[in-house]
Design a protein around this motif. Sequence first.
Motif, PDB file in Angstrom:
ATOM      1  N   LEU A  53     -16.365  18.125  13.651  1.00 22.39           N
ATOM      2  CA  LEU A  53     -17.279  18.335  12.525  1.00 22.39           C
ATOM      3  C   LEU A  53     -18.711  17.982  12.905  1.00 22.39           C
ATOM      4  CD1 LEU A  53     -17.844  19.109   9.611  1.00 22.39           C
ATOM      5  CD2 LEU A  53     -17.194  16.795   8.926  1.00 22.39           C
ATOM      6  N   ARG A  54     -18.890  16.920  13.692  1.00 21.49           N
ATOM      7  CA  ARG A  54     -20.256  16.552  14.113  1.00 21.49           C
ATOM      8  C   ARG A  54     -20.902  17.678  14.900  1.00 21.49           C
ATOM      9  NH1 ARG A  54     -18.513  11.377  14.499  1.00 21.49           N
ATOM     10  NH2 ARG A  54     -17.882  11.554  16.685  1.00 21.49           N
ATOM     11  N   ARG A  55     -20.127  18.340  15.768  1.00 19.97           N
ATOM     12  CA  ARG A  55     -20.676  19.473  16.536  1.00 19.97           C
ATOM     13  C   ARG A  55     -21.031  20.633  15.612  1.00 19.97           C
ATOM     14  NH1 ARG A  55     -16.215  19.170  20.121  1.00 19.97           N
ATOM     15  NH2 ARG A  55     -15.753  21.356  19.699  1.00 19.97           N
ATOM     16  N   VAL A  56     -20.175  20.871  14.624  1.00 20.07           N
ATOM     17  CA  VAL A  56     -20.445  21.945  13.659  1.00 20.07           C
ATOM     18  C   VAL A  56     -21.720  21.635  12.873  1.00 20.07           C
ATOM     19  CG1 VAL A  56     -19.600  23.039  11.525  1.00 20.07           C
ATOM     20  CG2 VAL A  56     -18.034  22.715  13.471  1.00 20.07           C
ATOM     21  N   VAL A  57     -21.863  20.404  12.412  1.00 19.77           N
ATOM     22  CA  VAL A  57     -23.047  20.000  11.639  1.00 19.77           C
ATOM     23  C   VAL A  57     -24.316  20.177  12.464  1.00 19.77           C
ATOM     24  CG1 VAL A  57     -24.218  17.991  10.599  1.00 19.77           C
ATOM     25  CG2 VAL A  57     -21.810  18.477  10.053  1.00 19.77           C
ATOM     26  N   LYS A  58     -24.247  19.814  13.738  1.00 20.02           N
ATOM     27  CA  LYS A  58     -25.411  19.965  14.621  1.00 20.02           C
ATOM     28  C   LYS A  58     -25.819  21.443  14.710  1.00 20.02           C
ATOM     29  CE  LYS A  58     -26.942  18.659  19.303  1.00 20.02           C
ATOM     30  NZ  LYS A  58     -27.276  19.998  19.866  1.00 20.02           N
ATOM     31  N   THR A  59     -24.838  22.330  14.886  1.00 22.63           N
ATOM     32  CA  THR A  59     -25.122  23.774  14.964  1.00 22.63           C
ATOM     33  C   THR A  59     -25.705  24.277  13.647  1.00 22.63           C
ATOM     34  OG1 THR A  59     -23.376  24.110  16.584  1.00 22.63           O
ATOM     35  CG2 THR A  59     -24.098  26.054  15.381  1.00 22.63           C
ATOM     36  N   VAL A  60     -25.093  23.875  12.527  1.00 29.34           N
ATOM     37  CA  VAL A  60     -25.595  24.313  11.211  1.00 29.34           C
ATOM     38  C   VAL A  60     -27.045  23.873  11.039  1.00 29.34           C
ATOM     39  CG1 VAL A  60     -25.368  23.983   8.713  1.00 29.34           C
ATOM     40  CG2 VAL A  60     -23.316  24.384  10.109  1.00 29.34           C
ATOM     41  N   ASN A  61     -27.345  22.638  11.372  1.00 21.42           N
ATOM     42  CA  ASN A  61     -28.707  22.129  11.174  1.00 21.42           C
ATOM     43  C   ASN A  61     -29.732  22.862  12.029  1.00 21.42           C
ATOM     44  OD1 ASN A  61     -27.663  20.398   9.306  1.00 21.42           O
ATOM     45  ND2 ASN A  61     -27.861  18.554  10.547  1.00 21.42           N
ATOM     46  N   ASP A  66     -31.551  27.741   4.141  1.00 19.24           N
ATOM     47  CA  ASP A  66     -32.032  27.410   2.799  1.00 19.24           C
ATOM     48  C   ASP A  66     -30.938  26.657   2.043  1.00 19.24           C
ATOM     49  OD1 ASP A  66     -34.744  28.705   2.409  1.00 19.24           O
ATOM     50  OD2 ASP A  66     -33.593  30.390   3.217  1.00 19.24           O
ATOM     51  N   MET A  67     -29.681  27.021   2.303  1.00 16.55           N
ATOM     52  CA  MET A  67     -28.551  26.404   1.622  1.00 16.55           C
ATOM     53  C   MET A  67     -27.352  26.437   2.537  1.00 16.55           C
ATOM     54  SD  MET A  67     -26.142  27.945  -1.354  1.00 16.55           S
ATOM     55  CE  MET A  67     -27.323  29.069  -1.871  1.00 16.55           C
ATOM     56  N   VAL A  68     -26.475  25.425   2.406  1.00 14.84           N
ATOM     57  CA  VAL A  68     -25.211  25.414   3.144  1.00 14.84           C
ATOM     58  C   VAL A  68     -24.068  25.515   2.130  1.00 14.84           C
ATOM     59  CG1 VAL A  68     -23.709  24.118   4.722  1.00 14.84           C
ATOM     60  CG2 VAL A  68     -26.195  24.051   5.031  1.00 14.84           C
ATOM     61  N   ASP A  91     -24.797  14.496   6.958  1.00 15.99           N
ATOM     62  CA  ASP A  91     -25.958  14.835   7.790  1.00 15.99           C
ATOM     63  C   ASP A  91     -26.363  16.303   7.697  1.00 15.99           C
ATOM     64  OD1 ASP A  91     -26.100  12.198   8.745  1.00 15.99           O
ATOM     65  OD2 ASP A  91     -24.582  12.616  10.277  1.00 15.99           O
ATOM     66  N   LEU A  92     -25.595  17.121   6.955  1.00 20.11           N
ATOM     67  CA  LEU A  92     -25.978  18.530   6.816  1.00 20.11           C
ATOM     68  C   LEU A  92     -27.356  18.619   6.178  1.00 20.11           C
ATOM     69  CD1 LEU A  92     -22.631  20.139   5.615  1.00 20.11           C
ATOM     70  CD2 LEU A  92     -23.882  20.762   7.704  1.00 20.11           C
ATOM     71  N   ALA A  93     -28.219  19.408   6.780  1.00 20.58           N
ATOM     72  CA  ALA A  93     -29.600  19.499   6.296  1.00 20.58           C
ATOM     73  C   ALA A  93     -29.959  20.944   5.978  1.00 20.58           C
ATOM     74  CB  ALA A  93     -30.556  18.953   7.352  1.00 20.58           C
ATOM     75  N   SER A  94     -30.494  21.166   4.778  1.00 25.56           N
ATOM     76  CA  SER A  94     -31.015  22.477   4.403  1.00 25.56           C
ATOM     77  C   SER A  94     -31.993  22.261   3.258  1.00 25.56           C
ATOM     78  CB  SER A  94     -29.885  23.419   3.963  1.00 25.56           C
ATOM     79  OG  SER A  94     -29.282  22.933   2.777  1.00 25.56           O
ATOM     80  N   GLY A 122     -22.985  13.290  -0.749  1.00 27.90           N
ATOM     81  CA  GLY A 122     -24.235  13.998  -1.051  1.00 27.90           C
ATOM     82  C   GLY A 122     -24.099  15.496  -1.212  1.00 27.90           C
ATOM     83  N   LEU A 123     -22.868  16.007  -1.231  1.00 25.15           N
ATOM     84  CA  LEU A 123     -22.686  17.436  -1.436  1.00 25.15           C
ATOM     85  C   LEU A 123     -22.602  17.730  -2.932  1.00 25.15           C
ATOM     86  CD1 LEU A 123     -21.688  16.903   1.542  1.00 25.15           C
ATOM     87  CD2 LEU A 123     -20.264  18.936   1.255  1.00 25.15           C
TER      88      LEU A 123
END
Length: 261
Positions: A53-61, A66-68, A91-94, A122-123
Amino acid sequence: GMAGAFGVWRARRHPAVVAVSVAINNLPEELDGYRIVQISDLHLGPTLSGKFLRRVVKTVNELKADMVAVTGDLVDGSTVHLRKHVEPLTDLASRDGTFFVTGNHEYYSGAEPWCRTIAELGLNVLNNAHAVITRGPSKLLVAGVTDYRAHTILPEHRSDPAAAVADAPPCDACVLLAHQPSSCFAAKPHGFDLQLSGHTHGGQFFPWNFVVGRFHPFVKGLSPWGKGWVYVNSGTGYWGPPMRIGVPSEITVLTLRRKTE
């Protein structure tokens, strides 16, 4: 054999980033180019951990969305065992935040504690609810329904698109997050421009890739539906045997575009 070894390697490899353009009638210019990053069906648990999941979050960020959107089947197991594995979600950022809807697997492992935990991270948990995002004078509705079959385990979570849009203001574009593509039937009268789903894993592995179409109206990718579209993400993780042959896992970047006649 070789095909099996290849399938396991494909599953454990990092998901591909898939870019999709979605044409929407009369989309105002403030929303033209709006980017939604969708992840789905991570199935964190016995075979995939917080490290994945941490690797996925890094890619998403890195995609600067604008939105996840997280469209269900995040976990296979209880909050007691898996809370630490889902913590990277925080840590997901948008620009407009992360929105979550339940999948069927959340109900096998305690949907109510999971919804509380995910909200604590925070979701925005959309259980038959919506949020309105503004860009200048323009409004984007993001609605979410609980899993299509949630009521079979938790009656008060019955999937309800009408409740999800109740009291929403008029918006320039409307997006629905719904774990199973089959939610499209009940959602149709509400005229969504785009439904984002997962669940099918795009078939995931032989022979399911041939029969999955009999059970789901849409299996993968972008399909026209009603006045808009349904997009089915093939799954960011995997379920059951760690195998994906011919259907790589994905992180989707959906860009809303003004449809020009």
